[in-house]
Write a protein that holds these residues in place. Structure first.
Motif, PDB file in Angstrom:
ATOM      1  N   VAL A 183       0.828  -1.212   0.000  1.00  0.00           N
ATOM      2  CA  VAL A 183       0.000   0.000   0.000  1.00  0.00           C
ATOM      3  C   VAL A 183       0.852   1.247   0.000  1.00  0.00           C
ATOM      4  CG1 VAL A 183      -2.061  -1.038   1.015  1.00  0.00           C
ATOM      5  CG2 VAL A 183      -0.328  -0.075   2.525  1.00  0.00           C
ATOM      6  N   GLU A 184       1.957   1.217   0.725  1.00  0.00           N
ATOM      7  CA  GLU A 184       2.787   2.421   0.775  1.00  0.00           C
ATOM      8  C   GLU A 184       3.434   2.701  -0.576  1.00  0.00           C
ATOM      9  OE1 GLU A 184       5.524   1.986   3.979  1.00  0.00           O
ATOM     10  OE2 GLU A 184       4.031   2.474   5.509  1.00  0.00           O
TER      11      GLU A 184
ATOM     12  N   SER B  60       0.781   3.790  -3.110  1.00  0.00           N
ATOM     13  CA  SER B  60       0.354   5.149  -2.816  1.00  0.00           C
ATOM     14  C   SER B  60       1.396   6.163  -3.267  1.00  0.00           C
ATOM     15  CB  SER B  60       0.094   5.253  -1.309  1.00  0.00           C
ATOM     16  OG  SER B  60      -0.508   6.466  -0.995  1.00  0.00           O
TER      17      SER B  60
ATOM     18  N   THR C  46       0.989   9.037  -6.270  1.00  0.00           N
ATOM     19  CA  THR C  46       1.131  10.469  -6.041  1.00  0.00           C
ATOM     20  C   THR C  46       2.209  11.055  -6.932  1.00  0.00           C
ATOM     21  OG1 THR C  46       2.604  10.028  -4.173  1.00  0.00           O
ATOM     22  CG2 THR C  46       0.296  10.358  -3.680  1.00  0.00           C
TER      23      THR C  46
ATOM     24  N   VAL D  71      -5.626   3.554  -0.981  1.00  0.00           N
ATOM     25  CA  VAL D  71      -5.173   2.263  -1.499  1.00  0.00           C
ATOM     26  C   VAL D  71      -5.401   1.212  -0.425  1.00  0.00           C
ATOM     27  CG1 VAL D  71      -3.208   0.945  -2.382  1.00  0.00           C
ATOM     28  CG2 VAL D  71      -3.383   3.391  -2.875  1.00  0.00           C
TER      29      VAL D  71
END
Lengths: 116, 144
Positions: free
Chosen positions: B33-34, B37, B41, B51
């Motif tokens: 997810v990190e 994400s 961006t 996410v």
């Protein structure tokens, strides 16, 4: 990932109110039921739709995303995570964990403020 | 679709090992997810992102996921990536939400089309009780 904890309240988004709404929806749909492969589609759809409807009825200027995962209880692993890129002063999230004898249910609510 | 590619590339992060360990799985979901994400961006679009990721061991129990969204269908959208290897399933959902006042129906900026689902309507914003219901149904294995 935190377990059995609600995410902290964000300024502007009342996570506790959303938590109560979602918990009621899940109790109403899954309460007293055992995991059933034939009905699980209907149950997850009902949970997200009812939760979303009740959240919208609050009449606040938010966009909502509601996700639900239901997994049958077993000895095996199941992990979820989420990451958000947003305005932390106005947007917020709430996670509800629910379980009974045969299944676990995780519902995430993401609320994004509408800029008018 | 740029969203789809970013999520799929990140999902391959979890293909390092074949055995599913609890501690590693926890860090995998976080990493997925990190990284998803941050890559989204980096696209530089005027969007907020959410996410989510679910990782589930294969040959285990049934898993069903669903999501429903109340948003501006002319500016917001979502993308789901399902990934698997021989020991686990991974479902990643990416939601992109437009920043700023809702767009009039005939004034969509080009970037919106990257995320707009095919069934998008151009009705006016805040049509009450209209939701986009999206099912993500990937794992249906029963206990043997």
């Amino acid at each position: 990932m935190e377990e059995y904890h609600r995410h902290c309240d964000e300024v502007g988004f009342n996570a506790e109110e959303a938590h109560n709404i979602v918990k009621e929806c899940v109790d109403g749909v899954l309460g007293g039921e055992d995991y059933d492969h034939n009905n699980i589609n209907q149950w997850t759809a009902s949970i997200v739709e009812q939760s979303l409807t009740h959240l919208v009825k609050l009449g606040k200027a938010y966009k909502y995303i509601v996700t639900c995962a239901v997994v049958q209880k077993s000895a095996y692993g199941f992990h979820t995570a989420s990451s958000c890129f947003w305005d932390t002063t106005s947007d917020g999230t709430c996670t509800v964990r629910w379980e009974n004898r045969t299944m676990n249910c995780i519902v995430n609510v993401f609320a994004i403020a509408i800029v008018l | 679709m740029e969203d789809y590619q970013a999520a799929e590339e990140t999902a391959f992060v979890v293909d390092e090992l074949t055995q599913l360990g609890r501690a590693r799985c926890e860090s995998w979901t976080t990493n997925v997810v990190e990284q998803t994400s941050s890559q989204l961006t980096k696209l530089g679009e005027p969007l907020k992102y959410v996410v989510t990721c679910v990782i589930m061991q294969k040959n285990a129990a049934g898993l069903h996921t669903a999501s429903s969204c109340f948003w501006d269908s002319s500016a917001d959208g979502s993308c789901t990536v399902r990934w698997e290897n021989k020991t686990m399933y991974c479902i990643v959902g990416a939601f992109g939400l437009g920043i700023g006042p809702p767009s009039p129906a005939d004034d969509l900026p080009p970037v919106v089309h990257l995320l707009t689902p095919a069934m998008n309507s151009v009705n006016s914003f805040l049509v009450l009780f209209k939701s986009v219901l999206w099912h993500s149904q990937n794992v249906e294995e029963k206990n043997k």
